[in-house]
Design an enzyme around this catalytic site. Structure first.
Site, PDB file in Angstrom:
ATOM      1  N   GLU A 124      19.731   1.738   3.352  1.00  0.00           N
ATOM      2  CA  GLU A 124      19.085   1.554   2.033  1.00  0.00           C
ATOM      3  C   GLU A 124      17.669   2.124   1.996  1.00  0.00           C
ATOM      4  O   GLU A 124      16.719   1.387   1.757  1.00  0.00           O
ATOM      5  CB  GLU A 124      19.007   0.062   1.704  1.00  0.00           C
ATOM      6  CG  GLU A 124      20.320  -0.675   1.676  1.00  0.00           C
ATOM      7  CD  GLU A 124      20.136  -2.187   1.559  1.00  0.00           C
ATOM      8  OE1 GLU A 124      19.008  -2.698   1.716  1.00  0.00           O
ATOM      9  OE2 GLU A 124      21.140  -2.853   1.307  1.00  0.00           O
ATOM     10  N   ARG A 176      -1.041   0.792  -4.866  1.00  0.00           N
ATOM     11  CA  ARG A 176      -0.940   0.606  -3.415  1.00  0.00           C
ATOM     12  C   ARG A 176      -2.291   0.482  -2.695  1.00  0.00           C
ATOM     13  O   ARG A 176      -2.444  -0.401  -1.843  1.00  0.00           O
ATOM     14  CB  ARG A 176      -0.090   1.701  -2.776  1.00  0.00           C
ATOM     15  CG  ARG A 176       1.325   1.801  -3.353  1.00  0.00           C
ATOM     16  CD  ARG A 176       2.264   2.663  -2.514  1.00  0.00           C
ATOM     17  NE  ARG A 176       2.630   1.997  -1.283  1.00  0.00           N
ATOM     18  CZ  ARG A 176       2.145   2.281  -0.108  1.00  0.00           C
ATOM     19  NH1 ARG A 176       1.300   3.280   0.041  1.00  0.00           N
ATOM     20  NH2 ARG A 176       2.499   1.588   0.946  1.00  0.00           N
ATOM     21  N   CYS A 178     -11.660  -1.692 -15.020  1.00  0.00           N
ATOM     22  CA  CYS A 178     -12.785  -2.606 -14.815  1.00  0.00           C
ATOM     23  C   CYS A 178     -12.499  -3.613 -13.721  1.00  0.00           C
ATOM     24  O   CYS A 178     -12.346  -4.813 -13.976  1.00  0.00           O
ATOM     25  CB  CYS A 178     -13.117  -3.304 -16.125  1.00  0.00           C
ATOM     26  SG  CYS A 178     -13.556  -2.105 -17.368  1.00  0.00           S
ATOM     27  N   TYR A 227       6.979   3.885  -4.793  1.00  0.00           N
ATOM     28  CA  TYR A 227       6.112   2.744  -5.109  1.00  0.00           C
ATOM     29  C   TYR A 227       4.812   3.192  -5.794  1.00  0.00           C
ATOM     30  O   TYR A 227       3.760   2.579  -5.614  1.00  0.00           O
ATOM     31  CB  TYR A 227       5.836   1.896  -3.851  1.00  0.00           C
ATOM     32  CG  TYR A 227       7.111   1.488  -3.153  1.00  0.00           C
ATOM     33  CD1 TYR A 227       8.004   0.626  -3.759  1.00  0.00           C
ATOM     34  CD2 TYR A 227       7.454   2.016  -1.896  1.00  0.00           C
ATOM     35  CE1 TYR A 227       9.205   0.277  -3.144  1.00  0.00           C
ATOM     36  CE2 TYR A 227       8.655   1.668  -1.272  1.00  0.00           C
ATOM     37  CZ  TYR A 227       9.519   0.807  -1.907  1.00  0.00           C
ATOM     38  OH  TYR A 227      10.703   0.461  -1.295  1.00  0.00           O
TER      39      TYR A 227
END
Ligand code: LLP
Length: 413
Positions: free
Chosen positions: A274, A313, A343, A372
């Site tokens: 996977e 990330r 901000c 991601y």
């Protein structure tokens, strides 16, 4: 030359296509992907596991954009999904239902029903309670569905704590020692065909030892269950292979397979893998323009038009991504933080990084953001999610337009 993003004569391009052209045509921030790199990464997996019966189930969570999914489905890939809408996206892209495995600790009754109605290959159950729910839903439909049981082997993948999934303190799977008893009880439940066991110890794995240990444990468990008469047909070894974000040599699927295949050979089972990150990670880059240069008491900031809403990330995992000027002018570097417009102090793409001198208007590439990246983006600060484009056989095409204000407010009632 390897497909994907390459620097030639100081200019970073993608399979012969100009990144500046992509940025001008579609605007920034822009996620740009290489079809050739995507195809090469999938093909490398498929070939690496050739010595055993296998199915490479691409983990949609890494990047669920339809154009990329259609390419992978066209190559014969299976799919690993974790939500009802990932199921819809996989079906829409043309993944055959039988090649879809549905993972995740919190499947709702509706999601289970939809998976059953679509005729997916297996549910990867994460608890005894869930096995009961799947059984009830399947038998209510007069159906029998394949289930795998996710086990937690308590192995440290030596990755970031947030993306370790096979430790006893993690919410995933069932204690591997309890699996035989759970499955013995599940065997008597209507509507379930116990198809195998699964394990996924974590993501961004760069040390193969823990994965080899997990597969050894999974094989031992499978053999025990086969000896007990369970008619298993698969063994699902999860994903997890990392990307070398520093730009060195990334561990290849062939290296992974070389370690794992010796344990899997000879089993009467189809090996499910996977992978997510290692299929799409290096195939994508986030293009962003420099807006301002700023100095605060000696600290240098490069302010760009992509923020943590576009790429989470760095903020969430302190993840490192190479940030490079698309056109390198050479010369001295300066120590800078590359920050976005959001901000939040946590809104950075790179911190304390040596970067060549850049100017407002320059285009930067944030590398290895195919996995991601876009999928974890948000509308924080009412920022539209970025556009996505694909380099395909020397051509350039938009695969997702940038959101508009209307898109952001459409669901308000
Ligand atoms: N299978 C299961 C059951 C998973 O939980 C995952 C990832 C995969 C496969 C795919 O793993 P991969 O081959 O991509 O490592 N957002 C984090 C990564 C979270 C991964 C969660 N599970 C990041 O940006 O690093």
């Amino acid at each position: 030359m390897a497909p994907g993003f390459q620097r030639r004569e100081g200019v970073l391009g993608c399979d012969g296509v100009s990144l500046e052209e992509a940025a001008v045509r579609f605007g920034t921030p822009l996620y740009l992907y290489s079809k050739a790199a995507l195809v090469a990464a999938y093909t490398a997996y498929d070939r690496a596991f050739d010595p055993v019966p296998h199915r490479i189930c691409y983990a949609l969570k890494a990047n669920g954009s339809g154009a990329l999914l259609r390419i992978l489905a066209g190559l014969g890939a299976g799919a690993d999904i974790v939500s009802g809408f990932e199921l819809e996206a996989a079906l829409r892209a043309g993944f055959p239902p039988k090649l879809i495995v549905f993972s995740g600790v919190g499947k709702t009754t509706d999601e289970i029903a939809r998976g059953l109605d679509a005729g997916i290959g297996e549910f990867n159950a994460e608890s005894e309670e869930e096995l009961g729910r799947i059984s009830a839903a399947a038998s209510a439909r007069g159906r029998t569905v394949g289930v795998t049981l996710r086990v937690n082997p308590d192995i440290d993948p030596k990755s970031h704590a947030y993306i370790s999934t096979g430790l006893r303190q993690n919410k995933f799977g069932v204690d591997i020692a309890l699996a035989p008893d759970i499955l013995r009880r599940a065997r008597n439940l209507p509507g379930l065909a116990i198809a195998g066991v699964q394990c996924h110890i974590g993501s961004q794995i760069t040390d193969l030892e823990p994965m080899e240990q997990a597969v050894r444990d999974l094989v031992a468990l499978s053999n025990r269950l086969l000896a007990d008469g369970f008619p298993l047909r698969v063994i699902d070894i999860g994903g997890g292979l990392g990307v070398d974000y520093e730009g060195g040599t990334t561990l290849q699927p062939a290296a992974l397979a070389a370690r794992l295949v010796p344990h899997l050979e000879g089993l009467p089972l189809t090996v499910l893998v996977e992978p997510g990150r290692s299929i799409v990670g290096a195939a994508g880059a986030l293009l962003t323009r420099v807006l301002y240069l700023k100095e605060n008491r000696g600290k240098q900031f490069v302010i760009v038009d992509a923020g943590l809403n576009d790429l989470l990330r760095p903020a969430l995992y302190s993840a490192f991504h190479r940030v490079e000027p698309v056109v390198s002018r050479g010369g001295e570097t300066r120590r800078v933080d590359v920050v976005g417009p959001v901000c939040e102090t946590g809104d950075f793409l790179a911190r304390d990084r040596n970067l060549e001198r850049v100017q407002p208007g320059d285009l930067l590439a944030v590398r290895d953001t195919g996995a991601y990246g876009f999928v974890m983006s948000s509308n924080y600060n009412m920022r539209p999610r970025a556009a996505e484009a694909l380099v395909d056989d020397g051509g350039l095409r938009l695969i997702r337009r940038r959101e508009t204000f209307e898109d952001l407010t459409r669901t308000e009632v």
